[in-house]
Design a protein around this motif. Structure first.
Motif, PDB file in Angstrom:
ATOM      1  N   TYR A   1       0.816  -1.228   0.000  1.00  0.00           N
ATOM      2  CA  TYR A   1       0.000   0.000   0.000  1.00  0.00           C
ATOM      3  C   TYR A   1       0.846   1.273   0.000  1.00  0.00           C
ATOM      4  O   TYR A   1       0.516   2.244  -0.677  1.00  0.00           O
ATOM      5  N   GLU A   2       1.918   1.261   0.777  1.00  0.00           N
ATOM      6  CA  GLU A   2       2.786   2.460   0.808  1.00  0.00           C
ATOM      7  C   GLU A   2       3.419   2.676  -0.565  1.00  0.00           C
ATOM      8  O   GLU A   2       3.497   3.809  -1.052  1.00  0.00           O
TER       9      GLU A   2
ATOM     10  N   VAL B   1      -3.952   4.447   4.389  1.00  0.00           N
ATOM     11  CA  VAL B   1      -2.598   4.813   3.941  1.00  0.00           C
ATOM     12  C   VAL B   1      -2.673   5.977   2.947  1.00  0.00           C
ATOM     13  O   VAL B   1      -1.927   6.958   3.050  1.00  0.00           O
TER      14      VAL B   1
END
Ligand code: AMP
Ligand code: GLY
Length: 422
Positions: free
Chosen positions: A49-50, A79
């Motif tokens: 996700y990052e 996020v």
């Protein structure tokens, strides 16, 4: 506008196609996409996700749309929001409505939203006591995500007890079954209603009906869904009104009170019992294949719908649907849903695009090699027809099914039968 779609199935393909037709959209990216999404968009192979948020920042993505439940339950929305990136989907906390059946049932009961009588427990003796009070059949559900397999409809008390015991011991669904819900069986007909929500406001989409069983006449094992049609004549204004008043409005209000406003797609799985809608389950995303029949009916530009929903602006959206009907037939691989099949080349007759109007293929389980498409197993693709009546839409969808070929293809012959026989 540049848009990133997270997911790889027919649902995400259908969302992508409706964005492709939209003049406000410049570039579409899929993470990860499939062998056919690369026909009209760019596939990117990032799952973290990052790292996806890095990609969205670097490529100045204006809006991210999340298709499946796993990244929603996993917290992708949190996020992105932490970095002020616009994203359409529910937060990790709000996704518990799908991620935990115990959370969902307790929420429904706290806010007096109609649902089947139940207990939630981690103790076998409590489950056993409640099972003895219920009439057969009895429904036993694992708390966590089980890819649609965590619900047992037990025909006898003994079967219900055995299912509860196996779940609680972690034998059937691992940790997902360490808490369970036991509930009464509801006898009626099932409907899916979708509401696009921005935390406060909502827009209800035409009701769609899925066909969960593998074989004609609703026989055989449960699947992810073998076909769908919309809108269904099984829903009238009274039912929509009851669902709004008794389900959607209190759910949005309740989620705000719980400190996790609901944004994204609220998928309400209902059983209609004697004309009364009762909530079976919530999902926090579009149904697949329901999404594939809803998207072609959307008249409002898809980018406007998702953008306004993601930015808390749904009150300013005039949502329009065409007055046509759509029917979608899933073509699955040979051994679905039991095991995977050997990849098979997909051939679509040349005539399809010339001869059939208002039809399209939504690709799901496909890969690309040397510019050829291969069926890689599971639900491979959907053939969708749009028409002035359900029958016309159905006929177009089935005509298309005859023009798509791969070894071992299987599909139901009776999609939309309930609407055509009623
Ligand atoms: P769920 O994941 O909770 O929607 O359950 C999967 C399927 O099981 C539903 O689509 C229904 O067909 C069936 N089901 C779940 N709960 C009940 C119930 N209380 N009564 C009858 N059928 C149910
Ligand atoms: N078609 C049902 C689902 O997506 O869960």
């Amino acid at each position: 506008m540049d848009i990133l779609i997270v997911g790889s199935g027919g649902r995400e393909y259908a969302i992508g196609l409706s964005l492709k037709k939209d003049d406000a959209v410049d570039n579409i990216y899929f993470a990860p996409g499939n062998g056919a999404t690369s026909n009209f968009a760019t596939n990117i192979n990032i799952t973290d996700y990052e790292a996806l948020a890095d990609f969205a920042q670097e490529h100045k993505i204006d809006l991210t749309i999340v298709g499946p439940e796993a990244p929603l339950v996993g917290g992708i929305v949190d996020v992105f929001k932490a970095r002020d990136l616009l994203i359409f989907g529910s937060s990790k906390a709000a996704s518990r409505l799908e991620g935990s059946k115990v959370y969902m049932k307790n929420f429904l009961s706290k806010y007096n939203i109609p649902t089947a009588k139940y207990i939630e427990t981690q103790e076998y003796h409590e489950a056993e006591k409640f099972i003895d009070q219920l009439q057969e059949p009895i429904v036993v559900k694992a708390d966590g995500l089980c890819a649609g397999k965590g619900v047992i409809i037990a025909q006898s008390k003994d079967e219900a007890k055995a299912a509860a015991k196996a779940m609680l011991r972690g034998e059937s669904f691992g940790d997902a079954g360490k808490s369970i819900v036991v509930e009464e069986f509801l006898d009626g007909y099932e409907l899916s209603i979708f509401a696009i929500c921005d935390g406060v406001n909502y827009k209800v989409l035409p009701a769609a009906q899925d066909h969960k069983r593998l074989l004609d006449a609703d026989k055989g094992p449960n699947t992810g869904g073998m076909g769908a049609y919309a809108p269904t004549p099984l829903v009238n204004e009274t039912i929509y009104q009851k669902v709004e008043e008794r389900v959607i409005v209190p759910t949005l209000k309740g989620m705000r009170e719980e400190g996790c406003p609901f944004e994204g797609v609220l998928f309400i799985g209902l059983m209609i019992v004697n004309g009364e809608p009762i909530v079976l389950e919530y999902n926090v995303r579009f149904g697949d294949p329901e999404c594939e029949v809803l998207m072609p009916l959307l008249k409002t530009p898809a980018s406007e719908l998702f953008y306004k929903a993601a930015s808390g602006n749904l009150q300013n959206l005039d949502l329009e649907f065409s007055d046509k009907f759509a029917v979608g037939v899933v073509i699955a691989s040979q051994h679905y849903p039991y095991k995977s099949a050997i990849p098979a080349e997909i051939i679509v007759d040349q005539s399809v695009h010339d001869e059939l109007e208002d039809t399209y293929v939504a690709y799901a389980g496909v890969s690309r090699e040397d510019d050829k498409l291969y069926a890689t197993g599971g639900r491979v693709l959907l053939c969708i027809g749009v028409g002035e009546s359900i029958k016309e839409a159905r006929d177009k969808a089935y005509l298309l099914c005859g023009q798509v070929h791969f070894a071992g293809k299987q599909f139901r012959q009776d999609i939309a039968y309930q609407a055509l026989h009623s």
